[in-house]
Design an enzyme around this catalytic site. Sequence first.
Site, mmCIF file in Angstrom:
data_model
loop_
_atom_site.group_PDB
_atom_site.id
_atom_site.type_symbol
_atom_site.label_atom_id
_atom_site.label_comp_id
_atom_site.label_asym_id
_atom_site.label_seq_id
_atom_site.Cartn_x
_atom_site.Cartn_y
_atom_site.Cartn_z
ATOM 1 C CB THR A 114 -0.853 -0.057 1.289
ATOM 2 O OG1 THR A 114 -1.758 -1.129 1.147
ATOM 3 C CG2 THR A 114 -1.611 1.234 1.561
ATOM 4 N NE ARG A 155 -10.168 -6.065 3.804
ATOM 5 C CZ ARG A 155 -9.117 -5.265 3.832
ATOM 6 N NH1 ARG A 155 -8.739 -4.625 2.754
ATOM 7 N NH2 ARG A 155 -8.423 -5.118 4.938
ATOM 8 N N GLY A 204 -11.200 -2.123 3.275
ATOM 9 C CA GLY A 204 -10.307 -2.018 4.439
ATOM 10 C C GLY A 204 -10.325 -0.634 5.051
ATOM 11 C CG ASP A 205 -6.589 0.623 6.551
ATOM 12 O OD1 ASP A 205 -6.533 -0.428 5.884
ATOM 13 O OD2 ASP A 205 -5.637 1.425 6.625
ATOM 14 C CB THR A 247 0.443 0.535 5.255
ATOM 15 O OG1 THR A 247 0.586 -0.781 4.685
ATOM 16 C CG2 THR A 247 1.724 0.836 6.016
ATOM 17 N N GLY A 248 -1.254 -1.790 6.571
ATOM 18 C CA GLY A 248 -1.270 -3.002 7.388
ATOM 19 C C GLY A 248 -2.621 -3.677 7.280
ATOM 20 N N GLY A 286 -6.166 -3.930 7.479
ATOM 21 C CA GLY A 286 -7.180 -2.887 7.548
ATOM 22 C C GLY A 286 -8.165 -3.057 8.693
HETATM 23 N N1 ASP Z 1 -4.365 -1.442 4.821
HETATM 24 C C1 ASP Z 1 -4.661 -2.082 3.571
HETATM 25 C C2 ASP Z 1 -5.994 -2.760 3.656
HETATM 26 O O1 ASP Z 1 -6.248 -3.429 4.594
HETATM 27 C C3 ASP Z 1 -3.628 -3.068 3.144
HETATM 28 C C4 ASP Z 1 -2.188 -2.679 3.376
HETATM 29 O O2 ASP Z 1 -1.894 -1.625 3.902
HETATM 30 O O3 ASP Z 1 -1.326 -3.468 3.006
HETATM 31 O O4 ASP Z 1 -6.774 -2.653 2.767
#
Ligand code: ASP
Length: 318
Positions: free
Chosen positions: A180, A208, A210-211, A230-231, A233
């Site tokens: 991301t 789906r 995410g965040d 990032t991470g 979500g």
């Molecule tokens: N945060 C993103 C999500 O969950 C994915 C990512 O940051 O790798 O959609």
Amino acid sequence: VNEVARRHQSPALIVHGGAGERAARDERPGRRRGLLAAVAAGATLLRDGAHALDAVTAAVTTLENDPLFNAGYGSCLTSDGRVEMDAGIAVADFAAGMARSNCQFRTGGVVMISRTRNPILLARAVMERTPHLLMGGSGAELLARAVGLRLCERSALIAPRALARWRASRRESAEADHGTVGAVALDSAGNLAAGTSTGGLAGKMPGRIGDTALLGAGFYASGDGAASATGTGEAIVRAALCREGVVQLARWPAREAAERVIAQMNRRGGEAGIIIADARGTFGAAHNAAAMEIATFDPVRGLHHSLAPQISRSRRPE
Ligand code: ASP
């Protein structure tokens, strides 16, 4: 907090390329170049006195166009092999002499985008061209058309690398594919902006979200600072991670603010990374994944690429 926004602030920009596994050795030089190109694109604008929003947009679109990152062209694929992207952007604007607590706040986001190469531009269009703040579906496509963003075939956003990784993940147990992208900027007039763009989690269920497009979770900006996350979500939304990081700036320097919210993620459970800039242009970055790459610009150090500090999951916050 009531400090009056100054003109002739030193501008600053920080970008990230996602928290997750360390990039494969053969992809590291390309990712490093990509992050430096992104920060250079934004820095050029900031040096010329551009708005923080333009710097964030330039940095994020550069990374969306780079297939080594999980955003725009190169996004990872859903379980059924499609691209569904989310993006969000926020700005805290100051008129000269205005108290920081009275900034004007704007934001926009888009979800499940599959035919626009640069979702961050569409998020910006939601912010600037509609009375709404979060859009998806066919209405978001209509908006893209209306503002002159080219719609492409869905398949045109599937990069060979993303397809190969999707095929491999169907054979082996899926490795979390991160990458991301996000950017946070402070401009010379004291305005702050943050933007984040993603293809989401590899192998996610179709539909789906995410965040990344959710204000306060994947991105945030206020009079005190701005952040991009990032991470995983689901964990980031529960923690309202970017808002939490910016709130910490009232008490802590940016670096500590970033480290503290990631330490909180360690307690709650969840892989995440965050970049933060405060209203003076001081940066913070931290993550609890295997790696998170960042690149920064400030007038003293120029352009700089590094790995962000890792807050190990066994370490307890004090
Ligand atoms: N945060 C993103 C999500 O969950 C994915 C990512 O940051 O790798 O959609």
